[in-house]
Enzyme design. Structure first.
Site, PDB file in Angstrom:
ATOM      1  N   HIS A 165       0.849  -1.200   0.000  1.00  0.00           N
ATOM      2  CA  HIS A 165       0.000   0.000   0.000  1.00  0.00           C
ATOM      3  C   HIS A 165       0.880   1.245   0.000  1.00  0.00           C
ATOM      4  O   HIS A 165       1.899   1.295   0.701  1.00  0.00           O
ATOM      5  CB  HIS A 165      -0.896  -0.013   1.243  1.00  0.00           C
ATOM      6  CG  HIS A 165      -1.944   1.055   1.247  1.00  0.00           C
ATOM      7  ND1 HIS A 165      -1.658   2.382   1.491  1.00  0.00           N
ATOM      8  CD2 HIS A 165      -3.285   0.998   1.037  1.00  0.00           C
ATOM      9  CE1 HIS A 165      -2.777   3.086   1.432  1.00  0.00           C
ATOM     10  NE2 HIS A 165      -3.774   2.264   1.147  1.00  0.00           N
TER      11      HIS A 165
ATOM     12  N   CYS B 215      -3.627   2.396  -4.640  1.00  0.00           N
ATOM     13  CA  CYS B 215      -4.547   3.250  -3.880  1.00  0.00           C
ATOM     14  C   CYS B 215      -4.584   4.631  -4.512  1.00  0.00           C
ATOM     15  O   CYS B 215      -3.629   5.410  -4.392  1.00  0.00           O
ATOM     16  CB  CYS B 215      -4.129   3.344  -2.421  1.00  0.00           C
ATOM     17  SG  CYS B 215      -5.218   4.406  -1.450  1.00  0.00           S
TER      18      CYS B 215
ATOM     19  N   HIS C 247      -7.454   0.096  -4.076  1.00  0.00           N
ATOM     20  CA  HIS C 247      -8.266   0.959  -3.222  1.00  0.00           C
ATOM     21  C   HIS C 247      -8.683   2.150  -4.079  1.00  0.00           C
ATOM     22  O   HIS C 247      -7.827   2.929  -4.518  1.00  0.00           O
ATOM     23  CB  HIS C 247      -7.445   1.488  -2.045  1.00  0.00           C
ATOM     24  CG  HIS C 247      -7.154   0.476  -0.990  1.00  0.00           C
ATOM     25  ND1 HIS C 247      -6.487   0.801   0.169  1.00  0.00           N
ATOM     26  CD2 HIS C 247      -7.444  -0.843  -0.900  1.00  0.00           C
ATOM     27  CE1 HIS C 247      -6.380  -0.276   0.931  1.00  0.00           C
ATOM     28  NE2 HIS C 247      -6.943  -1.291   0.293  1.00  0.00           N
TER      29      HIS C 247
ATOM     30  N   ASP D  36     -12.790   2.660  -1.268  1.00  0.00           N
ATOM     31  CA  ASP D  36     -12.022   2.948  -0.064  1.00  0.00           C
ATOM     32  C   ASP D  36     -12.576   4.193   0.619  1.00  0.00           C
ATOM     33  O   ASP D  36     -12.862   5.204  -0.036  1.00  0.00           O
ATOM     34  CB  ASP D  36     -10.558   3.154  -0.438  1.00  0.00           C
ATOM     35  CG  ASP D  36      -9.629   3.111   0.748  1.00  0.00           C
ATOM     36  OD1 ASP D  36     -10.043   2.610   1.802  1.00  0.00           O
ATOM     37  OD2 ASP D  36      -8.485   3.584   0.612  1.00  0.00           O
ATOM     38  N   HIS D  37     -12.712   4.115   1.914  1.00  0.00           N
ATOM     39  CA  HIS D  37     -13.231   5.207   2.725  1.00  0.00           C
ATOM     40  C   HIS D  37     -14.606   5.636   2.194  1.00  0.00           C
ATOM     41  O   HIS D  37     -15.241   4.934   1.432  1.00  0.00           O
ATOM     42  CB  HIS D  37     -12.233   6.360   2.804  1.00  0.00           C
ATOM     43  CG  HIS D  37     -10.932   5.947   3.428  1.00  0.00           C
ATOM     44  ND1 HIS D  37      -9.862   6.794   3.589  1.00  0.00           N
ATOM     45  CD2 HIS D  37     -10.521   4.747   3.942  1.00  0.00           C
ATOM     46  CE1 HIS D  37      -8.853   6.156   4.172  1.00  0.00           C
ATOM     47  NE2 HIS D  37      -9.225   4.903   4.377  1.00  0.00           N
TER      48      HIS D  37
ATOM     49  N   TYR E 212     -14.908   4.496   7.343  1.00  0.00           N
ATOM     50  CA  TYR E 212     -15.578   3.280   6.900  1.00  0.00           C
ATOM     51  C   TYR E 212     -17.068   3.236   7.224  1.00  0.00           C
ATOM     52  O   TYR E 212     -17.588   2.200   7.641  1.00  0.00           O
ATOM     53  CB  TYR E 212     -14.863   2.055   7.496  1.00  0.00           C
ATOM     54  CG  TYR E 212     -13.488   1.875   6.914  1.00  0.00           C
ATOM     55  CD1 TYR E 212     -13.299   1.186   5.727  1.00  0.00           C
ATOM     56  CD2 TYR E 212     -12.375   2.436   7.533  1.00  0.00           C
ATOM     57  CE1 TYR E 212     -12.040   1.042   5.172  1.00  0.00           C
ATOM     58  CE2 TYR E 212     -11.106   2.305   6.990  1.00  0.00           C
ATOM     59  CZ  TYR E 212     -10.944   1.601   5.808  1.00  0.00           C
ATOM     60  OH  TYR E 212      -9.702   1.465   5.263  1.00  0.00           O
TER      61      TYR E 212
END
Length: 399
Positions: free
Chosen positions: A239, A277, A304, A354-355, A371
């Protein structure tokens, strides 16, 4: 491509049935309850796998396809290959994961802190909230709360003056909240909660570790673990740093295209891959996200997908809605789709939204920062729509 969902285990505030309802098919999870450095046993991994993959009558199946993450102990980041017991324990956990049939492992190599934000509930112009990194507030923390030795060398006189003004305007509650946001473990973090004295001590342990040494330690770690990953048919995915720049005087070595190129050149094993990501990499204006995806396409096994928006000071950013901000998500997905079409069916890319913004009824709930269910569901729906428009709808497993 396969739709993933980050799930924090049986105590998570989003249930597996709710994951099914949002349309995800693949679970991204870990044994978060196991202490950092301890071996994941085969029995524990298989018990969690069975919890995820045992399908109630009439329900859509779920697959635990990505481990995020097996934490890398601090000793490995500080000493590299010299941390033999810690690396051997990590390989033992990897073996347990592989024996349970999970073929992708995400990890990071950020020292002391993992992802860092100053605000976990920044109010956007819609009224939804997002996570934010404010450079001025971060400087106030580093200079006046943490009081890192030598930190003033990283800031101009004008930046130091603004940081002091910002700090002096903070009440005790804001100082406590900021300290908790930065110095405590955030969801999915591989660090543990720290007091300010413990934080300073951790930083001191890295005083002789510069970028070249940290990269060498990462290479030594991969040289030790990729033979096992190859034999086990597991893909390791690194990541990016978040934010993708040095923090607290600490080096970062997974922030740019050139960082990943150097890593892949040093350890060319096919098991050495990338967690792509867009949110982390997209914070830097000099990262061309579609070009990075194109160059390292064969190395991307897990993605991500989220967007960030740089503010007036580009070192400050907040997390935007998935199709807004500074990330051209259509261009990104076009590259991922092109790679996914080249692959055998069993090697398709797993992605997750993601998020996500805290919105609607999640504003009235106790949710995990970054999240919330609804914001991630919105993001997943938008990503799914792009994939349909590109003629490459996500896979859906047979019931």
């Amino acid at each position: 491509m396969r739709q993933g969902w980050r799930w924090f285990g049986p105590r998570a505030n989003v249930t597996l049935d709710e994951v099914r309802q949002v349309g995800a098919t693949d679970i991204v999870s870990a044994l978060h309850e196991v202490p950092i450095g301890a071996v994941w046993t085969r029995e524990a991994v298989e018990a969690r796998r069975d919890m995820i993959e045992t399908t109630p009558a009439g329900r859509a199946p779920l697959s635990w396809s990505v481990v995020e993450s097996i934490p890398i102990p601090d000793a490995v980041k500080r000493t590299g290959g010299a941390a033999k017991p810690e690396i051997e324990a990590w390989i033992a956990s990897l073996e347990s994961v592989a024996k349970a049939g999970i073929g992708i492992v995400c990890y990071n190599f950020m020292p002391v802190v993992d992802w860092c934000r100053t605000d976990l509930d920044f109010v956007t112009d819609t009224g939804a909230t997002a996570m934010r990194f404010d450079f001025e507030t971060f400087a106030a923390f580093e200079l006046h709360i943490l009081q890192r030795q030598g930190a003033e060398r990283d800031y101009t006189a004008e930046e130091q003056a603004r940081a002091r003004t910002r700090f002096e305007a903070m009440g005790e509650g804001e100082v406590a909240d900021l300290t908790r946001n930065i110095a405590s473990a955030l969801p999915g973090s591989t660090t543990e909660p720290m007091t300010i004295p413990a934080f300073r001590d951790k930083l001191d342990q890295y005083r002789d570790v510069d970028a070249a040494r940290l990269r060498r330690h990462l290479v030594e770690f991969l040289e030790a673990v990729t033979p096992a990953a190859e034999a086990l048919k597991v893909k390791l995915t690194l990541h990016p740093d978040d934010p993708p720049r040095p923090l607290f005087g600490l080096p970062r070595v997974a922030s740019t295209e050139s960082d990943y190129a150097a890593l892949f050149d040093a350890v060319p094993s096919a098991a050495n891959g990338m967690c792509y990501c867009t949110g982390s990499l997209g914070v830097r204006a000099d990262n061309d996200l579609p070009a990075i995806a194109r160059r390292f396409a064969s190395r991307i096994h897990f993605a991500h997908l989220r967007a960030t928006k740089r503010e007036a000071d580009p070192r400050t950013f907040h997390e935007s809605a998935h199709l807004e901000g500074d990330v051209d998500m259509v261009a990104v997905l076009r590259e991922l789709v092109a790679e996914d079409r080249r692959r055998d069916k069993g090697a398709t890319i797993v992605f997750r939204s993601d998020h996500g913004h805290r919105m609607l009824d999640d504003l009235r709930k106790d949710v995990t920062p970054g999240y919330p269910a609804t914001g991630r569901m919105r993001g997943l729906a938008e990503l799914r729509g792009i994939l349909h428009a590109l003629g490459h709808p996500p896979e859906r497993p047979a019931a």
